[in-house]
Write a protein that holds these residues in place. Structure first.
Motif, PDB file in Angstrom:
ATOM      1  N   VAL A 103      -9.788-106.842-122.357  1.00  0.00           N
ATOM      2  CA  VAL A 103     -10.642-106.208-121.838  1.00  0.00           C
ATOM      3  C   VAL A 103     -11.853-107.107-122.121  1.00  0.00           C
ATOM      4  CG1 VAL A 103     -12.518-104.254-121.976  1.00  0.00           C
ATOM      5  CG2 VAL A 103      -9.881-103.915-122.181  1.00  0.00           C
TER       6      VAL A 103
ATOM      7  N   GLU B  83     -11.340-101.664-117.272  1.00  0.00           N
ATOM      8  CA  GLU B  83     -11.405-102.552-116.287  1.00  0.00           C
ATOM      9  C   GLU B  83     -12.835-102.692-115.761  1.00  0.00           C
ATOM     10  OE1 GLU B  83      -8.684-102.381-113.180  1.00  0.00           O
ATOM     11  OE2 GLU B  83      -6.821-102.351-114.696  1.00  0.00           O
TER      12      GLU B  83
ATOM     13  N   THR C 232     -15.225-111.303-111.741  1.00  0.00           N
ATOM     14  CA  THR C 232     -14.193-110.288-112.051  1.00  0.00           C
ATOM     15  C   THR C 232     -13.231-109.965-110.736  1.00  0.00           C
ATOM     16  OG1 THR C 232     -15.747-108.407-111.114  1.00  0.00           O
ATOM     17  CG2 THR C 232     -15.703-108.973-113.554  1.00  0.00           C
TER      18      THR C 232
ATOM     19  N   SER D 270     -13.653-107.818-108.560  1.00  0.00           N
ATOM     20  CA  SER D 270     -13.714-106.526-108.225  1.00  0.00           C
ATOM     21  C   SER D 270     -14.036-106.229-106.857  1.00  0.00           C
ATOM     22  CB  SER D 270     -14.774-105.815-108.964  1.00  0.00           C
ATOM     23  OG  SER D 270     -14.831-104.389-108.759  1.00  0.00           O
TER      24      SER D 270
END
Length: 209
Positions: free
Chosen positions: A91, A148, A161, A163
């Motif tokens: 993480v 996450e 990331t 994302s």
């Protein structure tokens, strides 16, 4: 006048009303149509339940026995590996980063994670205890979402990331599916939901439904 009175009191032949006949015939299949629609939705919900259950159950089997997919062969839980160490120690974003690092590889964390995967998977496939499965599964998905941390644009080391959405990811979708399956009693079709609901302890405690 006489003819008018006779026509009002007459019980003779009258032409049939095709409009009334059509209305009656059209209304007859309404109940079967609604029943068919309800049955179709029940089968759709049951199929979604089985597929989602297999996702959780397969994750348990792969992490437990190292089937060579997400978990390499020989590194399963039964081989001494930790199902949480790799994920939680990696993480790199979010407000609970240090907390997850401290949980990584802990025996209690491994047992809770694996019990959650197995419990949710079996409950969904069997169609029983869907409310408990929804509660436990949603809690698990929430923790994994935080781990996450989709809102982050960069990891702690500055790398992107990647994302794709700051709020909704597959963890949110799974949580919504679990809640929806429990809400519609999706275990009644292709499952043991009806038998489960007849158990005295379940009848007395509807939260077990």
């Amino acid at each position: 006048m006489a003819v008018h009175e006779h026509s009002q009191g007459s019980t003779g032949f009258r032409a049939p009303s095709f409009r009334d006949n059509r209305s009656a015939s059209d209304s007859e299949p309404a109940v079967p149509a609604r029943t068919d629609t309800h049955t179709a939705w029940a089968y759709v919900a049951a199929s979604l339940r089985l597929l989602t259950g297999f996702v959780f159950l397969w994750a348990f089997l792969d992490k437990a026995f190292g089937l060579g997919y997400a978990t390499p062969s020989g590194k399963g839980w039964v081989d001494g590996g930790s199902p949480t160490k790799g994920f939680l120690s990696g993480v790199a974003a979010g407000p609970m980063q240090s907390t997850f690092h401290s949980w990584a590889g802990q025996t209690w964390a491994d047992w809770m994670f694996m019990a959650g995967l197995l419990g949710v998977g079996l409950a969904l496939i069997g169609g029983v205890a869907l409310r408990i499965a929804a509660l436990g599964g949603t809690a698990m998905m929430a923790l994994m979402w935080i781990a996450e941390w989709p809102p982050a644009k960069q990891l702690s080391d500055g790398t992107p990331t990647m994302s794709t959405n700051p709020f909704v990811d597959y963890h949110v979708i799974y949580a919504v599916v679990l809640i929806a399956l429990a809400a519609v009693s999706a275990g009644d079709a292709f499952g043991l939901g009806r038998l489960w609901a007849r158990l005295p302890v379940v009848r007395d405690n509807r939260w077990l439904r």
